[in-house]
Design a protein around this motif. Structure first.
Motif, mmCIF file in Angstrom:
data_model
loop_
_atom_site.group_PDB
_atom_site.id
_atom_site.type_symbol
_atom_site.label_atom_id
_atom_site.label_comp_id
_atom_site.label_asym_id
_atom_site.label_seq_id
_atom_site.Cartn_x
_atom_site.Cartn_y
_atom_site.Cartn_z
ATOM 1 N N LYS A 41 -2.293 8.589 -7.566
ATOM 2 C CA LYS A 41 -2.952 7.711 -8.526
ATOM 3 C C LYS A 41 -3.692 8.518 -9.579
ATOM 4 C CE LYS A 41 -6.211 3.900 -9.142
ATOM 5 N NZ LYS A 41 -6.833 4.517 -10.342
ATOM 6 N N THR A 92 0.875 -1.177 0.000
ATOM 7 C CA THR A 92 0.000 0.000 0.000
ATOM 8 C C THR A 92 0.910 1.225 0.000
ATOM 9 O OG1 THR A 92 -1.658 -1.208 1.293
ATOM 10 C CG2 THR A 92 -1.880 1.181 1.178
ATOM 11 N N ASN A 132 3.166 2.391 -13.047
ATOM 12 C CA ASN A 132 3.238 1.995 -11.632
ATOM 13 C C ASN A 132 2.008 1.152 -11.326
ATOM 14 O OD1 ASN A 132 3.124 1.816 -8.841
ATOM 15 N ND2 ASN A 132 3.874 3.898 -8.492
ATOM 16 N N THR A 135 2.707 4.896 -0.254
ATOM 17 C CA THR A 135 2.411 6.231 0.259
ATOM 18 C C THR A 135 3.238 7.243 -0.531
ATOM 19 O OG1 THR A 135 4.215 6.287 1.880
ATOM 20 C CG2 THR A 135 2.149 5.225 2.571
ATOM 21 N N CYS A 175 -2.571 7.066 -1.263
ATOM 22 C CA CYS A 175 -1.967 8.066 -2.169
ATOM 23 C C CYS A 175 -2.911 8.329 -3.346
ATOM 24 C CB CYS A 175 -0.589 7.625 -2.642
ATOM 25 S SG CYS A 175 -0.533 5.972 -3.348
ATOM 26 N N ALA A 176 -4.134 8.712 -3.030
ATOM 27 C CA ALA A 176 -5.162 8.891 -4.060
ATOM 28 C C ALA A 176 -4.772 9.964 -5.076
ATOM 29 C CB ALA A 176 -6.496 9.246 -3.401
ATOM 30 N N GLN A 192 1.351 -0.727 -8.865
ATOM 31 C CA GLN A 192 0.894 -0.772 -7.474
ATOM 32 C C GLN A 192 -0.173 0.276 -7.206
ATOM 33 O OE1 GLN A 192 2.124 -3.428 -6.108
ATOM 34 N NE2 GLN A 192 0.727 -3.236 -4.372
ATOM 35 N N LEU A 193 -0.130 1.378 -7.954
ATOM 36 C CA LEU A 193 -1.180 2.377 -7.832
ATOM 37 C C LEU A 193 -2.509 1.850 -8.358
ATOM 38 C CD1 LEU A 193 0.700 5.636 -8.913
ATOM 39 C CD2 LEU A 193 0.098 4.909 -6.593
ATOM 40 N N HIS A 206 -1.168 9.759 -11.976
ATOM 41 C CA HIS A 206 -0.681 8.632 -12.784
ATOM 42 C C HIS A 206 -1.693 8.273 -13.861
ATOM 43 C CE1 HIS A 206 -0.491 4.252 -13.601
ATOM 44 N NE2 HIS A 206 0.817 4.414 -13.547
ATOM 45 N N ASP A 253 -3.527 -0.893 -5.098
ATOM 46 C CA ASP A 253 -3.997 -0.317 -3.839
ATOM 47 C C ASP A 253 -3.410 1.081 -3.686
ATOM 48 O OD1 ASP A 253 -4.726 0.417 -1.298
ATOM 49 O OD2 ASP A 253 -3.891 -1.325 -0.282
ATOM 50 N N ALA A 254 -4.213 2.077 -3.992
ATOM 51 C CA ALA A 254 -3.778 3.476 -3.871
ATOM 52 C C ALA A 254 -4.503 4.169 -2.727
ATOM 53 C CB ALA A 254 -4.017 4.214 -5.174
#
Length: 312
Positions: A177, A132, A163, A134, A173-174, A165-166, A180, A169-170
């Protein structure tokens, strides 16, 4: 580490890859190839062997030797590949945990021996920025390895590094995302507008492992995210997605897109040998073949692939 050595790992800046001059690389110049590796993941082999993936990764000598072998094998290839891409999980220790700094230092110490004429492209994985992520873990990654997403042109082919991972589960770090995803839509529009010879995506987590309708788990993206990306990639002319994460070879075709899942340089979770993938881009197709590190170092490229690279 000298400034010059540090620069080896920071070529992805301002969402571009500085090893290639963009304006010089937009035109097709003939067949070429690159090497894709994944998951050197220093520390996982010991952790997996003792059954403690959170706290057992206190030794990574095996991964050091395997990654050295990969570097030696790639350096020996003739002709040289255009670049070497590592699709995530560079080290095993998660952000903020013990051994992370030492694992990163040892990995860089091995990778600095890559031929300077073979640029290294780094893709972030979940162990690089956290399951997750950050803003802090992503910023730390960028300081060590360069941008977490970017694009570049090589020989008329458009490459996107995303990326993943975004997309997994973002929740912490909305805003990152959102930035991105906006960037990704802009880059897909570029691919569609330019009608480039080929467009290829690199990410850590596969869209799917075998088929696009499979269920969601740790090793693939959630079904709604997957379906949206498959549609957008198809509309934009993306022909292949290369990933890692699974520590086994897998993948499949869907609507003209080749989802390629490449096994690990480091810890194997299946029956594949430690290895990397050779990817040849021709005017008509993208050809790829997984090589064990032993075979690639001992024998080099097979004549069939050499013929493809030399064809016009």
């Amino acid at each position: 580490m000298s400034e010059t050595q540090a620069d080896l790992f920071l070529k992805a800046q301002h969402r571009r890859f500085t090893a290639f001059a963009q304006e010089d690389e937009k035109e097709w110049k003939g067949p070429f190839y690159f090497i894709q590796g994944a998951d050197p993941q220093f520390g996982l082999m010991k952790a997996w062997a003792v059954g403690d993936c959170e706290n057992g990764g206190d030794d990574w000598e095996e991964e050091i030797q395997l990654t050295k072998q990969a570097v030696q094998a790639v350096n020996a290839l003739k002709p040289r590949p255009k670049f070497f891409v590592l699709c995530g999980d560079l080290i095993h220790a998660m952000p903020g945990t013990q051994w992370r700094e030492a694992q990163e230092k040892d990995l860089k110490n091995v990778l600095k021996d890559m031929d300077n004429a073979i640029p290294m492209v780094f893709v972030c994985g979940n162990h690089d920025i956290g399951n997750t992520p950050t803003p802090g873990t992503i910023d730390d990654y960028k300081k060590a390895w360069g941008d977490d997403y970017f694009s570049f042109w090589v020989g008329g082919v458009f490459f996107l590094v995303i990326n993943s991972q975004l997309l997994f589960d973002a929740s912490k770090c909305a805003e990152l995302k959102e930035a991105h995803d906006k960037w990704l839509m802009e880059q897909l529009a570029v691919a569609k507008q330019h009608k480039c010879k080929r467009a290829i995506v690199f990410q850590h987590i596969p869209l799917f492992l075998q088929k696009p309708e499979e269920g969601h788990d740790y090793f693939n993206l959630d079904i709604p995210v997957r379906q949206e990306l498959l549609e957008r990639f198809h509309d934009s002319g993306i022909k292949a997605v290369f990933s890692g994460h699974y520590h086994r070879n897998a993948g499949g075709l869907h609507n003209g897109l080749d989802m390629v899942v490449t096994s690990a340089i480091g810890c194997q979770l299946g029956e594949d040998p430690h290895g990397v993938r050779v990817v040849v881009v021709t005017e008509d197709a993208i050809h790829h073949r997984y090589y064990s590190l032993n075979k690639l170092l001992d024998q080099g490229l097979e004549q069939e692939l050499l013929n493809l690279i030399k064809s016009n």
